[in-house]
Design a protein around this motif. Structure first.
Motif: not given
Lengths: 602, 181
Positions: B62-66, A597-601, A589-594
């Motif tokens: 560390c990331n979503a791909e991992n 980006e509003t869509t989910a992963i 959430a934090e990375a997307r907010a930075l």
């Protein structure tokens, strides 16, 4: 030279710059200046010929000491589980709103600081707080608002006491609103007593005979561990090194325990008499009463009782006119650290250090306070000692059960009609106690405080004694609506906070366990969490060096054993091998907010 | 009987653990007699081709791909092994865990002394995997069966663990294989 420097120097010199009296020095500085500031640290270090970091380490260790200025009045609201059950949350909110500050904050005018604190020994009259040294009991949100209004008006916590408690709580030197709530008197502790009677009988015997009497009585320590008192004294007496010391552990910090508060209010002379007898038996010249900081309101009164005893010849030079037997008692104040109830930590604290536990061996009986042979006993143990010498070991040994002689004080709190202190002979069943305290529908009882165990109805017919349900005296009753997992989490939070940090398994492990319980409580649990908790709990117990770490996992381990369904319903089995507690959306959430980006992963 | 399959992956790691796998030297010839390599940087297979007996994971998440790769490994492997410090504890990448993510990214892409970034944007291309708020050890994301510690774990420890698992014998990792001082 600044005023502060002069004042701090004066305080240090009143203790002859003795670094082992550091606790008294920093507390005196804190009392006079509201904190132990950076400048004060330097002066203290110079005056006591030690390093600044030593002093700083002490100030940062104890909850009641602070390097930053706090308000002139500090409100410490007890956030123990019992207080929470009795309505602490609305009280906390009322304090916070009335003062306009969050917990941990100080009002902008520097008048009032608001904080949480661990159990303050008033679970029988919860919710409770201590305001500077003054205990305030039976709080409600209305009372909280009134207290704030009054403090704003006159700023003097002592004037908050409008109605005095019973017994010595109303003594001019105490003047407290605390109630004794002695609900059941027994023959040993809560019985009439004549000052000096037991000591005279003891001193008519030889020290070895006194120890023999204690051994005959089969008295075991009342703090919880149950070590035979006579044996401990014999070790100290036989140990090499002079002088020897007697320490009374009045640092009852186990949440839900408050029996020592009552003993020290009403039967302190019995304690002092027991300590003097111990001094005589072991050949000690000095006794220390280590009084927890939360009971500072009793200090002046206790000093007065000690002075009285000196006047009566029961303490001081040549006790009872016996040349060669000098014994005196001083009071050492604690400053809000649970771990100091552990005897080696308590000794560290008495020596003017951080309350860090020490390695054993050597045991305190060999090398304790200032590396001299030291006997540390519980407040209640000393009461028993005095009574044994007064009434005889045979009389004492026929009370209670075979392996657990005498009586035990229980501090009962929680979901029951009559919380308070009860004196029962050992061997009483838990059910008898629950009936007498008016527990209507007890679903669980925490025996021996958080470090003890939580038992359910299946165990109610067990007896309370060293061989069955052992307890230091705390007994918290929980009704059917209480959640064992939540209770375990609260206890664990307490241990995580009070861990001294020396042993990694205790410092980190308690925190990991708490995190796992949080996940369970927030619906992110899975079946694998339960063996994880058991495993981690065992590791912490096995690899910690003092009693705190060795018992800290108990709330979880004992509820896992006795209330497993409460855990299981929160821990569904998973088949995909994913961890329930990991949430990819939340983690990203934090990375997307930075980056907006509003869509989910997915 | 078909040979059991092994898959390996390096997540937030430095490939050092994979180097240590190669460090079993000529025994790698014995290994490929015993097993078939599936998805792995060693053979550059990008996708799983079948059910694997063992998955070796280097590095934490560390990331979503991992996370996705790790979950894929969990789904395709009977036994999952965290290989080395980063997979077990997060390791060096987890040093960022004490610093807020915003500060990390701003230092790396906006304010660092050698940064040239006239648009002043933190990279946001959809192709770049999104960072997690902190670096997670593998067992906090999926169930992990075994842990082989070390930075990197010694080749002999990896060899001993793999051969024991593959031959269904008790794993013997003597003290000498697991001490690092």
């Amino acid at each position: 030279m600044s005023d502060l420097e002069r004042g701090v120097r004066e305080i240090c010199r009143s203790f002859r710059g003795d670094r082992t009296r550091m606790m008294d020095i920093v507390q005196a500085v804190q009392a006079r200046y509201g904190c132990v500031s950076s400048e004060a640290l330097n002066v203290i270090a110079a005056e006591t010929d030690t390093h600044r970091v030593e002093v700083e380490g002490i100030v940062s260790f104890y909850t009641f000491l602070s390097a930053q200025p706090k308000g002139r009045v500090v409100i410490r609201l007890c956030d123990d589980i019992v207080d929470e059950m009795c309505g602490m949350r609305p009280v906390a909110q009322a304090f916070s709103e009335a003062l306009g500050i969050p917990f941990g904050g100080t009002t902008p005018d520097g008048a009032i600081t608001l904080e949480y604190t661990a159990c303050i020994g008033l679970s029988d009259q919860a919710p409770a707080a201590i305001i500077n040294d003054v205990p305030v009991t039976y709080l409600s949100s209305d009372k909280a608002r009134e207290i704030v209004a009054e403090l704003r008006r006159h700023g003097d916590p002592r004037r908050l006491v409008h109605r005095l408690g019973d017994g010595n709580n109303a003594h001019p030197l105490v003047r407290s609103m605390v109630h004794n709530s002695i609900r059941r008197k027994g023959p040993v502790v809560f019985a009439p007593f004549e000052n000096g009677a037991a000591l005279r009988k003891a001193m008519a015997m030889s020290p070895a005979e006194v120890i023999r009497d204690i051994k005959t009585s089969r008295l075991r320590g009342r703090g919880g561990a149950g070590f035979p008192t006579g044996m401990k004294w014999e070790f100290v007496r036989a140990a090499e090194g002079e002088p020897k010391y007697v320490i009374c552990n009045a640092d009852e910090g186990e949440p839900g325990t408050f029996k020592d508060r009552v003993i020290l209010t009403e039967y302190a002379d019995l304690v002092f008499e027991g300590m003097t007898i111990a001094g005589y038996a072991m050949g000690a010249a000095e006794g220390i009463l280590y009084l927890r900081g939360e009971y500072a309101y009793l200090r002046v009164f206790l000093e007065h009782l000690l002075a009285e005893r000196r006047r009566q010849g029961l303490l001081g030079k040549s006790v009872l006119g016996r040349a060669g037997f000098d014994f005196d008692i001083r009071i050492q104040m604690g400053a809000g650290a649970y771990v100091c109830g552990e005897e080696t930590s308590l000794i560290s604290s008495c020596e003017g250090r951080r309350g860090d536990p020490k390695n054993r061996p050597p045991f305190p009986a060999q090398r304790g306070y200032l590396d001299r042979p030291t006997a540390v006993n519980n407040v209640e143990t000393f009461c028993c000692v005095a009574r044994i010498l007064d009434q005889g070991p045979g009389w004492f040994a026929q009370i209670g059960s075979r392996a657990s002689t005498g009586t035990k004080l229980f501090s009962v709190s929680g979901d029951c009609a009559s919380p308070g202190v009860y004196e029962y002979p050992f061997g009483v069943t838990l059910r008898e106690v629950l009936t007498e305290v008016g527990a209507e529908a007890p679903a669980a009882v925490q025996i021996g405080g958080p470090s003890g165990q939580m038992v359910g109805p299946a165990d109610f017919d067990r007896t309370i004694c060293f061989d069955d349900l052992a307890t230091g005296g705390s007994m918290i009753v929980f009704g059917p609506d209480r959640d064992p997992v939540y209770i375990a989490k609260r206890f664990l939070e307490f241990f995580a906070h009070e861990s001294c940090g020396y042993c990694t398994p205790c410092r980190v492990g308690t925190w990991l366990m708490k995190k796992k319980l949080d996940a369970l409580l927030e619906g992110r649990g899975e079946a694998a969490d339960l063996p994880y908790l058991e495993d981690l709990g065992r590791t912490i117990k096995f690899t910690s060096r003092c009693g705190l770490g060795q018992t800290a996992p108990n709330p979880v381990l004992s509820t896992l054993k006795n209330f497993r369904t409460a855990y299981e319903k929160r821990a569904p089995a998973r088949t995909d091998g994913h961890r329930a507690a990991f949430d990819l959306q939340a983690a990203t959430a934090e990375a997307r907010a930075l980056i907006g980006e509003t869509t989910a992963i997915y | 009987m078909a040979k059991p399959r092994i898959a390996t992956a390096s997540l937030a790691g430095c490939f050092g653990c994979h180097m240590s796998v190669l460090d079993i030297d000529e025994r790698i010839l014995d290994l490929i007699e015993l097993v078939e390599f599936d998805k792995s940087p060693i053979n550059d297979f990008k996708k799983f081709t079948g059910r694997c007996a063992i998955g070796l994971i280097e590095g934490g998440c560390c990331n979503a791909e991992n996370v996705h790769v790790l979950q894929e490994f969990r789904a395709n492997c009977d036994i999952l092994i965290s290989l080395g410090e980063c997979a077990i504890c997060g390791g060096i990448p987890a040093m960022r865990n004490t610093i807020p993510l915003r500060e990390c990214l701003e230092e790396a892409y906006l304010h660092g002394p050698t940064v040239h970034n006239p648009r002043g944007r933190i990279p946001d291309d959809p192709e770049i995997p999104r960072l997690l708020n902190r670096v997670y050890p593998c067992h906090e994301v999926v169930k992990v069966d075994y842990y082989i510690q070390g930075c990197p774990p010694p080749a002999d420890a990896i060899w001993a663990a793999l051969t024991a698992l593959l031959s269904n014998k008790p794993m013997e990792l003597p003290y000498e294989l697991l001490k690092y001082d």
